[in-house]
Write a protein that holds these residues in place. Structure first.
Motif, PDB file in Angstrom:
ATOM      1  N   ASN A  33      19.754   6.028 -56.681  1.00 40.94           N
ATOM      2  CA  ASN A  33      19.071   7.194 -56.093  1.00 40.94           C
ATOM      3  C   ASN A  33      17.735   6.814 -55.446  1.00 40.94           C
ATOM      4  OD1 ASN A  33      21.099   9.031 -57.047  1.00 40.94           O
ATOM      5  ND2 ASN A  33      20.153   8.926 -59.081  1.00 40.94           N
ATOM      6  N   ARG A  34      17.739   5.725 -54.728  1.00 33.75           N
ATOM      7  CA  ARG A  34      16.539   5.290 -54.027  1.00 33.75           C
ATOM      8  C   ARG A  34      16.344   6.125 -52.761  1.00 33.75           C
ATOM      9  NH1 ARG A  34      14.462   0.585 -55.680  1.00 33.75           N
ATOM     10  NH2 ARG A  34      13.511   0.227 -53.654  1.00 33.75           N
ATOM     11  N   HIS A  35      15.076   6.234 -52.337  1.00 31.33           N
ATOM     12  CA  HIS A  35      14.777   7.017 -51.135  1.00 31.33           C
ATOM     13  C   HIS A  35      13.855   6.230 -50.203  1.00 31.33           C
ATOM     14  CE1 HIS A  35      14.294  10.694 -48.742  1.00 31.33           C
ATOM     15  NE2 HIS A  35      13.043  10.309 -48.584  1.00 31.33           N
ATOM     16  N   ASN A  36      14.285   6.083 -48.961  1.00 31.98           N
ATOM     17  CA  ASN A  36      13.505   5.411 -47.924  1.00 31.98           C
ATOM     18  C   ASN A  36      13.466   6.288 -46.682  1.00 31.98           C
ATOM     19  OD1 ASN A  36      13.576   2.794 -49.488  1.00 31.98           O
ATOM     20  ND2 ASN A  36      15.748   2.985 -48.988  1.00 31.98           N
ATOM     21  N   GLU A  37      12.500   6.000 -45.815  1.00 30.96           N
ATOM     22  CA  GLU A  37      12.369   6.780 -44.583  1.00 30.96           C
ATOM     23  C   GLU A  37      11.922   5.916 -43.417  1.00 30.96           C
ATOM     24  OE1 GLU A  37      10.914  10.908 -46.821  1.00 30.96           O
ATOM     25  OE2 GLU A  37       9.459   9.635 -45.774  1.00 30.96           O
ATOM     26  N   VAL A  38      12.253   6.359 -42.227  1.00 35.48           N
ATOM     27  CA  VAL A  38      11.719   5.817 -40.978  1.00 35.48           C
ATOM     28  C   VAL A  38      10.889   6.916 -40.334  1.00 35.48           C
ATOM     29  CG1 VAL A  38      12.284   5.037 -38.650  1.00 35.48           C
ATOM     30  CG2 VAL A  38      13.602   4.196 -40.581  1.00 35.48           C
ATOM     31  N   TRP A  39       9.668   6.576 -39.913  1.00 37.86           N
ATOM     32  CA  TRP A  39       8.787   7.542 -39.242  1.00 37.86           C
ATOM     33  C   TRP A  39       8.528   7.082 -37.810  1.00 37.86           C
ATOM     34  CZ3 TRP A  39       4.068   7.993 -43.102  1.00 37.86           C
ATOM     35  CH2 TRP A  39       4.531   8.449 -44.352  1.00 37.86           C
ATOM     36  N   LEU A  40       8.634   8.023 -36.877  1.00 37.38           N
ATOM     37  CA  LEU A  40       8.222   7.796 -35.491  1.00 37.38           C
ATOM     38  C   LEU A  40       7.160   8.833 -35.144  1.00 37.38           C
ATOM     39  CD1 LEU A  40      11.669   7.072 -33.803  1.00 37.38           C
ATOM     40  CD2 LEU A  40       9.734   5.498 -33.911  1.00 37.38           C
ATOM     41  N   VAL A  41       6.037   8.381 -34.628  1.00 40.16           N
ATOM     42  CA  VAL A  41       4.916   9.277 -34.338  1.00 40.16           C
ATOM     43  C   VAL A  41       5.240  10.129 -33.112  1.00 40.16           C
ATOM     44  CG1 VAL A  41       2.466   9.428 -33.775  1.00 40.16           C
ATOM     45  CG2 VAL A  41       3.280   7.657 -35.350  1.00 40.16           C
ATOM     46  N   ALA A  42       5.168  11.436 -33.290  1.00 42.87           N
ATOM     47  CA  ALA A  42       5.489  12.371 -32.202  1.00 42.87           C
ATOM     48  C   ALA A  42       4.383  12.398 -31.156  1.00 42.87           C
ATOM     49  CB  ALA A  42       5.705  13.769 -32.765  1.00 42.87           C
ATOM     50  N   GLU A  43       4.777  12.583 -29.919  1.00 43.74           N
ATOM     51  CA  GLU A  43       3.829  12.716 -28.814  1.00 43.74           C
ATOM     52  C   GLU A  43       4.172  13.973 -28.024  1.00 43.74           C
ATOM     53  OE1 GLU A  43       4.019   9.067 -26.604  1.00 43.74           O
ATOM     54  OE2 GLU A  43       2.657   8.028 -27.977  1.00 43.74           O
ATOM     55  N   GLY A  44       3.240  14.378 -27.161  1.00 44.38           N
ATOM     56  CA  GLY A  44       3.478  15.573 -26.357  1.00 44.38           C
ATOM     57  C   GLY A  44       3.513  16.816 -27.225  1.00 44.38           C
ATOM     58  N   ASP A  45       4.481  17.676 -26.972  1.00 45.81           N
ATOM     59  CA  ASP A  45       4.640  18.916 -27.723  1.00 45.81           C
ATOM     60  C   ASP A  45       5.892  18.785 -28.583  1.00 45.81           C
ATOM     61  OD1 ASP A  45       4.342  21.434 -28.676  1.00 45.81           O
ATOM     62  OD2 ASP A  45       5.153  22.448 -26.904  1.00 45.81           O
ATOM     63  N   PRO A  46       5.749  18.243 -29.806  1.00 50.22           N
ATOM     64  CA  PRO A  46       6.932  17.948 -30.627  1.00 50.22           C
ATOM     65  C   PRO A  46       7.661  19.203 -31.088  1.00 50.22           C
ATOM     66  CG  PRO A  46       4.940  17.660 -31.910  1.00 50.22           C
ATOM     67  CD  PRO A  46       4.505  17.891 -30.494  1.00 50.22           C
ATOM     68  N   GLU A  47       8.965  19.080 -31.222  1.00 53.81           N
ATOM     69  CA  GLU A  47       9.788  20.187 -31.700  1.00 53.81           C
ATOM     70  C   GLU A  47      11.115  19.641 -32.189  1.00 53.81           C
ATOM     71  OE1 GLU A  47      11.020  22.893 -28.668  1.00 53.81           O
ATOM     72  OE2 GLU A  47      11.389  21.319 -27.207  1.00 53.81           O
ATOM     73  N   CYS A  48      11.845  20.479 -32.910  1.00 54.46           N
ATOM     74  CA  CYS A  48      13.194  20.130 -33.335  1.00 54.46           C
ATOM     75  C   CYS A  48      14.177  20.883 -32.459  1.00 54.46           C
ATOM     76  CB  CYS A  48      13.414  20.506 -34.795  1.00 54.46           C
ATOM     77  SG  CYS A  48      12.459  19.529 -35.958  1.00 54.46           S
ATOM     78  N   SER A  49      14.962  20.159 -31.721  1.00 51.14           N
ATOM     79  CA  SER A  49      15.942  20.791 -30.849  1.00 51.14           C
ATOM     80  C   SER A  49      17.227  21.011 -31.624  1.00 51.14           C
ATOM     81  CB  SER A  49      16.214  19.914 -29.621  1.00 51.14           C
ATOM     82  OG  SER A  49      15.046  19.743 -28.864  1.00 51.14           O
ATOM     83  N   SER A  50      17.390  22.222 -32.131  1.00 55.86           N
ATOM     84  CA  SER A  50      18.578  22.551 -32.910  1.00 55.86           C
ATOM     85  C   SER A  50      18.812  24.047 -32.832  1.00 55.86           C
ATOM     86  CB  SER A  50      18.400  22.129 -34.367  1.00 55.86           C
ATOM     87  OG  SER A  50      19.473  22.617 -35.154  1.00 55.86           O
ATOM     88  N   SER A  51      20.073  24.431 -32.678  1.00 58.30           N
ATOM     89  CA  SER A  51      20.391  25.853 -32.604  1.00 58.30           C
ATOM     90  C   SER A  51      20.200  26.532 -33.950  1.00 58.30           C
ATOM     91  CB  SER A  51      21.850  26.024 -32.153  1.00 58.30           C
ATOM     92  OG  SER A  51      22.720  25.363 -33.048  1.00 58.30           O
ATOM     93  N   SER A  52      20.227  25.736 -35.022  1.00 56.81           N
ATOM     94  CA  SER A  52      20.059  26.312 -36.359  1.00 56.81           C
ATOM     95  C   SER A  52      18.698  25.959 -36.924  1.00 56.81           C
ATOM     96  CB  SER A  52      21.153  25.768 -37.299  1.00 56.81           C
ATOM     97  OG  SER A  52      21.089  24.355 -37.370  1.00 56.81           O
ATOM     98  N   GLU A  53      17.716  25.847 -36.023  1.00 53.41           N
ATOM     99  CA  GLU A  53      16.374  25.448 -36.442  1.00 53.41           C
ATOM    100  C   GLU A  53      15.769  26.469 -37.386  1.00 53.41           C
ATOM    101  OE1 GLU A  53      13.663  24.281 -33.333  1.00 53.41           O
ATOM    102  OE2 GLU A  53      12.066  25.378 -34.298  1.00 53.41           O
ATOM    103  N   GLU A  54      15.131  25.927 -38.442  1.00 52.72           N
ATOM    104  CA  GLU A  54      14.393  26.757 -39.369  1.00 52.72           C
ATOM    105  C   GLU A  54      13.009  26.168 -39.514  1.00 52.72           C
ATOM    106  OE1 GLU A  54      18.150  26.778 -42.256  1.00 52.72           O
ATOM    107  OE2 GLU A  54      16.447  27.909 -43.045  1.00 52.72           O
ATOM    108  N   GLU A  55      12.003  26.996 -39.627  1.00 48.60           N
ATOM    109  CA  GLU A  55      10.648  26.523 -39.745  1.00 48.60           C
ATOM    110  C   GLU A  55      10.118  26.785 -41.147  1.00 48.60           C
ATOM    111  OE1 GLU A  55       7.899  27.346 -36.767  1.00 48.60           O
ATOM    112  OE2 GLU A  55       9.204  26.808 -35.116  1.00 48.60           O
ATOM    113  N   TYR A  56       9.385  25.785 -41.645  1.00 45.66           N
ATOM    114  CA  TYR A  56       8.822  25.854 -42.984  1.00 45.66           C
ATOM    115  C   TYR A  56       7.368  25.460 -42.945  1.00 45.66           C
ATOM    116  CZ  TYR A  56      13.790  25.398 -44.180  1.00 45.66           C
ATOM    117  OH  TYR A  56      15.141  25.563 -44.273  1.00 45.66           O
ATOM    118  N   SER A  57       6.673  25.713 -44.022  1.00 42.58           N
ATOM    119  CA  SER A  57       5.313  25.211 -44.207  1.00 42.58           C
ATOM    120  C   SER A  57       5.064  25.082 -45.696  1.00 42.58           C
ATOM    121  CB  SER A  57       4.286  26.145 -43.584  1.00 42.58           C
ATOM    122  OG  SER A  57       2.973  25.625 -43.754  1.00 42.58           O
ATOM    123  N   PHE A  58       5.478  23.932 -46.217  1.00 43.71           N
ATOM    124  CA  PHE A  58       5.259  23.693 -47.638  1.00 43.71           C
ATOM    125  C   PHE A  58       5.215  22.212 -47.869  1.00 43.71           C
ATOM    126  CE2 PHE A  58       9.596  22.362 -48.116  1.00 43.71           C
ATOM    127  CZ  PHE A  58      10.342  23.205 -47.314  1.00 43.71           C
TER     128      PHE A  58
END
Length: 232
Positions: free
Chosen positions: A205-230
């Motif tokens: 149950n190991r967890h790793n990630e790759v991060w890419l720094v967003a530029e411009g006006d970042p967003e998630c392009s998805s029809s089922s997009e949900e927004e959170y703040s936590f």
């Protein structure tokens, strides 16, 4: 009388600002119980999840301080062993105050892209400083170790399990780039971050990630997009 009231008001405001600064510092690094990825450390890097798709997340990280070191090598795996040993020395007392510093998560590595696999490069490994050392970190005694403050940033994140190696990191970074290119998202293509949350002693149950720094006006392009703040 008026001067006395003004002085008291100034003292109150100064104290309030001080308290807010401390709370702000602690808000960036918090208890691991607030997240689901940090299972072996008391404190973890916190973030705001802006949105997500089936392929990646978009997160916001506040400015926070790290202890870092650079290591040159052809293969990330070997370079990171040397870098980890150096940073581990810092948190186990190799600093001007001789303080033992608690380990946190994740451990993050800056990987320079746009280079061939066999070309030597510089890898920068960073340990997140615990909340109690965010304001005044102990100074390293090793001249190859340094304190740095990262600016706030928004990053695209792809998570994966197993072990973080040069091959797994390269594959996941490439996959994330493909997803972002397909979505028309802008990001820094000169480097990415590899983030690991687990010690070598953890096998499952190991967890790793790759991060890419967003530029411009970042967003998630998805029809089922949900927004959170936590926090994670």
């Amino acid at each position: 009388m008026h001067r006395t009231q003004s002085s008291e008001a100034m003292i109150f405001l100064s104290g309030l600002v001080g308290i807010l600064l401390v709370l702000t510092a602690e808000a960036k690094v918090g208890k691991s119980s607030q997240g689901k990825y940090c299972t072996e450390t008391e404190e973890c890097l916190l973030f705001d999840l802006i949105c997500e798709t089936d392929s990646y997340e978009l997160r916001h990280y506040s400015s926070v301080k790290w202890v870092s070191t650079n290591e040159t090598g052809y293969i990330m795996d070997f370079a990171l062993m040397r870098a980890f040993k150096r940073l581990f020395g810092y948190i186990t007392g190799q600093n001007m105050q001789g303080k033992k510093i608690e380990m946190t998560a994740p451990v993050v590595v800056k990987v320079i892209d746009q280079k061939s696999f066999w070309e030597e490069r510089v890898f920068r490994m960073s340990f997140l400083l615990p909340s109690e050392h965010q304001m005044t970190p102990p100074k390293p005694t090793d001249d190859k170790v340094f304190i740095q403050e990262w600016p706030e940033m928004k990053v695209y994140v792809k998570s994966y399990g197993g072990w973080m190696t040069c091959l797994s990191d390269k594959m996941k970074a490439s996959s994330l780039c493909s997803s972002l290119d397909l979505a028309g998202s802008q990001y820094n293509k000169e480097y990415h971050y590899a983030a690991g949350y687990d010690s070598p002693m953890k096998w499952f149950n190991r967890h790793n990630e790759v991060w890419l720094v967003a530029e411009g006006d970042p967003e998630c392009s998805s029809s089922s997009e949900e927004e959170y703040s936590f926090f994670n």
